[in-house]
Design a protein around this motif. Structure first.
Motif, PDB file in Angstrom:
ATOM      1  N   ARG A 175      -9.750 -11.827 -22.684  1.00 50.13           N
ATOM      2  CA  ARG A 175      -9.654 -12.377 -21.153  1.00 50.13           C
ATOM      3  C   ARG A 175      -8.714 -11.490 -20.514  1.00 50.13           C
ATOM      4  NH1 ARG A 175     -10.321 -12.869 -16.907  1.00 50.13           N
ATOM      5  NH2 ARG A 175      -9.306 -14.692 -15.602  1.00 50.13           N
ATOM      6  N   VAL A 176      -7.530 -11.025 -21.143  1.00 48.79           N
ATOM      7  CA  VAL A 176      -6.592  -9.982 -20.510  1.00 48.79           C
ATOM      8  C   VAL A 176      -7.260  -8.737 -19.864  1.00 48.79           C
ATOM      9  CG1 VAL A 176      -4.550  -8.795 -20.484  1.00 48.79           C
ATOM     10  CG2 VAL A 176      -4.627 -11.188 -21.223  1.00 48.79           C
ATOM     11  N   THR A 177      -8.347  -8.225 -20.886  1.00 50.85           N
ATOM     12  CA  THR A 177      -8.848  -6.741 -20.428  1.00 50.85           C
ATOM     13  C   THR A 177     -10.016  -7.357 -19.678  1.00 50.85           C
ATOM     14  OG1 THR A 177     -10.140  -6.911 -22.630  1.00 50.85           O
ATOM     15  CG2 THR A 177      -7.963  -5.832 -22.497  1.00 50.85           C
ATOM     16  N   ARG A 178     -10.593  -8.222 -19.342  1.00 56.32           N
ATOM     17  CA  ARG A 178     -11.699  -8.391 -18.414  1.00 56.32           C
ATOM     18  C   ARG A 178     -11.217  -8.471 -16.947  1.00 56.32           C
ATOM     19  NH1 ARG A 178     -14.009 -14.261 -18.435  1.00 56.32           N
ATOM     20  NH2 ARG A 178     -15.286 -14.162 -16.685  1.00 56.32           N
ATOM     21  N   ARG A 214      -3.469 -13.131 -14.946  1.00 53.52           N
ATOM     22  CA  ARG A 214      -4.380 -12.714 -16.074  1.00 53.52           C
ATOM     23  C   ARG A 214      -3.808 -13.249 -17.502  1.00 53.52           C
ATOM     24  NH1 ARG A 214      -6.715  -6.816 -15.669  1.00 53.52           N
ATOM     25  NH2 ARG A 214      -8.332  -7.324 -14.255  1.00 53.52           N
ATOM     26  N   VAL A 215      -2.427 -12.974 -17.461  1.00 50.93           N
ATOM     27  CA  VAL A 215      -1.583 -13.344 -18.890  1.00 50.93           C
ATOM     28  C   VAL A 215      -1.729 -14.926 -19.130  1.00 50.93           C
ATOM     29  CG1 VAL A 215       0.633 -13.502 -20.008  1.00 50.93           C
ATOM     30  CG2 VAL A 215      -0.144 -11.469 -18.925  1.00 50.93           C
ATOM     31  N   LEU A 216      -1.508 -15.548 -18.057  1.00 54.18           N
ATOM     32  CA  LEU A 216      -1.579 -17.091 -18.181  1.00 54.18           C
ATOM     33  C   LEU A 216      -2.942 -17.475 -18.574  1.00 54.18           C
ATOM     34  CD1 LEU A 216       0.543 -18.119 -15.162  1.00 54.18           C
ATOM     35  CD2 LEU A 216       1.167 -18.431 -17.434  1.00 54.18           C
ATOM     36  N   PHE A 217      -3.824 -17.034 -17.995  1.00 58.55           N
ATOM     37  CA  PHE A 217      -5.343 -17.224 -18.216  1.00 58.55           C
ATOM     38  C   PHE A 217      -5.804 -16.915 -19.800  1.00 58.55           C
ATOM     39  CE2 PHE A 217      -6.369 -17.969 -13.747  1.00 58.55           C
ATOM     40  CZ  PHE A 217      -6.918 -19.330 -13.821  1.00 58.55           C
ATOM     41  N   GLY A 218      -5.013 -15.724 -20.216  1.00 64.92           N
ATOM     42  CA  GLY A 218      -5.150 -15.187 -21.317  1.00 64.92           C
ATOM     43  C   GLY A 218      -4.720 -16.170 -22.649  1.00 64.92           C
ATOM     44  N   PHE A 219      -3.557 -16.842 -22.192  1.00 67.36           N
ATOM     45  CA  PHE A 219      -3.036 -17.941 -23.214  1.00 67.36           C
ATOM     46  C   PHE A 219      -3.837 -18.866 -23.180  1.00 67.36           C
ATOM     47  CE2 PHE A 219       1.204 -15.766 -22.420  1.00 67.36           C
ATOM     48  CZ  PHE A 219       1.476 -15.626 -23.998  1.00 67.36           C
TER      49      PHE A 219
END
Length: 64
Positions: A60-63, A3-8
Motif C-alpha cells: 500500500r505504501v509503495t503503490r 499513505r502511511v495511515l492507509f498502509g497501517f
C-alpha cells in the motif's frame, strides 16, 4: 502521512484475513501429532500474520 495511515489499515486487514487461514493451512500440513493445534495457532499469529501485515503495508505504501 496519508499513505502511511492507509498502509497501517492494509496491514491490519491483511493480518486479519491471512492469520486464520495460515493457521488452518499449517494445521492441515503439519506432521506434528502431539500439539498440532497449538503449533498452527502460534505460527498463524506470530509468523504468517505479521508477514502478511508487513507485505500489505509495503504494497500500500509503495503503490502510487
Amino acid at each position: 502521512m496519508r499513505r502511511v495511515l492507509f498502509g497501517f489499515l492494509w496491514a491490519i486487514g491483511a493480518y486479519i484475513v491471512v492469520a486464520p487461514s495460515g493457521a488452518y493451512l499449517v494445521y492441515l500440513l503439519s506432521s506434528n501429532t502431539h500439539d498440532a493445534s497449538l503449533e498452527a495457532v502460534m505460527t498463524g499469529a506470530f509468523v504468517i500474520g505479521p508477514l502478511a501485515g508487513l507485505i500489505g503495508f509495503i504494497v500500500r505504501v509503495t503503490r502510487p
